[in-house]
Design an enzyme around this catalytic site. Structure first.
Site, mmCIF file in Angstrom:
data_model
loop_
_atom_site.group_PDB
_atom_site.id
_atom_site.type_symbol
_atom_site.label_atom_id
_atom_site.label_comp_id
_atom_site.label_asym_id
_atom_site.label_seq_id
_atom_site.Cartn_x
_atom_site.Cartn_y
_atom_site.Cartn_z
ATOM 1 N N ASP A 45 15.050 30.614 19.614
ATOM 2 C CA ASP A 45 16.101 29.705 19.122
ATOM 3 C C ASP A 45 16.802 29.034 20.295
ATOM 4 O O ASP A 45 17.543 29.677 21.038
ATOM 5 C CB ASP A 45 17.129 30.510 18.304
ATOM 6 C CG ASP A 45 18.214 29.610 17.734
ATOM 7 O OD1 ASP A 45 18.014 29.087 16.621
ATOM 8 O OD2 ASP A 45 19.253 29.408 18.401
ATOM 9 N N TYR A 50 21.961 23.291 24.624
ATOM 10 C CA TYR A 50 21.865 24.407 25.582
ATOM 11 C C TYR A 50 21.279 23.951 26.927
ATOM 12 O O TYR A 50 21.305 24.696 27.892
ATOM 13 C CB TYR A 50 21.006 25.554 25.029
ATOM 14 C CG TYR A 50 21.469 26.156 23.727
ATOM 15 C CD1 TYR A 50 22.720 25.862 23.187
ATOM 16 C CD2 TYR A 50 20.641 27.032 23.014
ATOM 17 C CE1 TYR A 50 23.120 26.417 21.978
ATOM 18 C CE2 TYR A 50 21.048 27.599 21.817
ATOM 19 C CZ TYR A 50 22.279 27.271 21.300
ATOM 20 O OH TYR A 50 22.675 27.827 20.100
ATOM 21 N N LYS A 75 17.815 22.402 17.965
ATOM 22 C CA LYS A 75 18.895 21.838 17.135
ATOM 23 C C LYS A 75 19.320 20.480 17.681
ATOM 24 O O LYS A 75 19.339 20.276 18.908
ATOM 25 C CB LYS A 75 20.118 22.779 17.142
ATOM 26 C CG LYS A 75 19.781 24.238 16.905
ATOM 27 C CD LYS A 75 21.004 25.123 16.793
ATOM 28 C CE LYS A 75 20.624 26.596 16.880
ATOM 29 N NZ LYS A 75 20.467 27.106 18.248
ATOM 30 N N HIS A 108 23.012 20.872 14.285
ATOM 31 C CA HIS A 108 23.728 21.965 14.945
ATOM 32 C C HIS A 108 25.084 22.255 14.285
ATOM 33 O O HIS A 108 25.446 23.409 14.067
ATOM 34 C CB HIS A 108 23.897 21.641 16.430
ATOM 35 C CG HIS A 108 24.067 22.839 17.298
ATOM 36 N ND1 HIS A 108 23.566 22.906 18.572
ATOM 37 C CD2 HIS A 108 24.674 24.022 17.099
ATOM 38 C CE1 HIS A 108 23.862 24.088 19.100
ATOM 39 N NE2 HIS A 108 24.539 24.775 18.224
#
Ligand SMILES: NC(=O)C1=CN([C@@H]2O[C@H](COP(=O)(O)OP(=O)(O)OC[C@H]3O[C@@H](n4cnc5c(N)ncnc54)[C@H](OP(=O)(O)O)[C@@H]3O)[C@@H](O)[C@H]2O)C=CC1
Ligand SMILES: O=C(O)C(=O)[C@@H](O)[C@H](O)C(=O)CO
Length: 274
Positions: A45, A50, A75, A108
């Site tokens: 994930d 990120y 996401k 997200h």
């Protein structure tokens, strides 16, 4: 041992236990994901936000496990919401991940103040219909906005990834998901590590020869949730996957049920964040 799987409302299967990489720097992501794959995780994930999709892509490219055996989630970042911008952001993520098809794409955050999650969802449906994504879902969505997606497009998300751990159990949203056919995926399943020192969880663990972290993760699995713990510590990565030789008793599940707190949320509030 392999993780059990959950069947989604679109017929695809998702591993119940996966590996999260929030706060893993891009330079360390390949090592962490490689350690996770070696330990047996197949669901990874990540998220555009990120900034480690490239490192995750490195681990996928080097993996001894074939691409078909892996389940990759990323996401869409909040500033990219909107129809055309979603299509562009998806291409950018796929370029970094260096894969042909994505297993699961999530919005997200609903980011209500942007007024763009519905157009974003329409782009998700297009990408799915074109075969570029297997499953489409959301993260941090509330019930009225899940229903708006369904009512306006005819497509209910397959997954809602939400903050969920023993101190914030999300009972009402879980019950809604169960009725609506949405799989619940727990983010920060260990409470970002804050629950590890709970003496009650440690005491339950001693009965099974397991740690508090393993008890918490087993609780997610026993409740039928998908959980994606993060660690950059090799021994913990292995520990968090070593869950398939025990189940919690009804008595222990009832004891964990009592740890739920109305103010137990750790992360941002989806009503306002994004
Ligand atoms: N959709 C969303 O909005 C969100 C999604 N997520 C996803 O969920 C994933 C997991 O959530 P996250 O917030 O990272 O937190 P977790 O609940 O997974 O906890 C991670 C923390 O616990 C520590 N830890 C992990 N395993 C153990 C163990 N066995 N014993 C003791 N400490 C341990 C880790 O330390 P260390 O790494 O140093 O070992 C780290 O500090 C994220 O990585 C991300 O993929 C998370 C937040 C929001
Ligand atoms: O990790 C995620 O997926 C998040 O959305 C978090 O980073 C979240 O945005 C947050 O905790 C911000 O403080």
């Amino acid at each position: 041992m392999n993780s059990p799987v959950i069947r989604l409302n679109d017929g695809y299967e998702i591993p119940q236990l996966g590996f999260g990489v929030w706060q893993v720097p891009n330079a360390g992501a390949a090592a962490a994901v490689t350690a996770a794959i070696d330990a047996g995780y197949r669901l990874i994930d990540t998220a555009a936000a990120y900034r480690n999709e490239e490192g995750v892509g490195d681990a996928i490219a080097a993996s001894p496990v074939g691409r078909d055996a892996l389940f990759i989630t990323t996401k869409l970042a909040n500033p990219d919401q909107g129809y055309e911008s979603t299509l562009r952001a998806f291409d950018a993520s796929m370029k970094l991940l260096r894969i042909e098809k994505l297993d699961l794409y999530l919005i997200h955050w609903q980011a209500v103040h942007r007024g763009a999650y519905l157009d974003t969802w329409k782009a998700f449906v297009k990408l799915r219909d074109e075969g570029r994504i297997a499953s489409i879902g959301v993260s941090n969505f509330t019930v009225p906005n899940l229903e708006r997606l369904r009512d306006e497009t005819g497509v209910m998300p397959s997954v809602n990834q939400i903050e969920l751990h023993p101190r914030f159990q999300q009972k009402a949203l879980r019950a809604y998901h169960a009725k609506a056919g949405i799989a619940t995926e727990s983010w920060s399943p260990l409470g970002q590590g804050s629950l590890i020192d709970d003496p009650q969880l440690a005491a339950i663990g001693r009965k099974y020869g397991k740690t508090a972290a393993q008890v918490i993760l087993r609780w997610h699995l026993d409740l039928g949730l998908i959980a994606i713990p993060k660690s950059v510590t090799p021994a913990r990565i292995v520990e968090n996957f070593d869950l398939f030789d025990f189940r919690l008793s009804e008595e222990d599940i009832a004891a964990i049920d009592k740890l739920d707190r109305p103010d137990g949320r750790i992360g941002p509030d989806p009503e306002v964040f994004g």
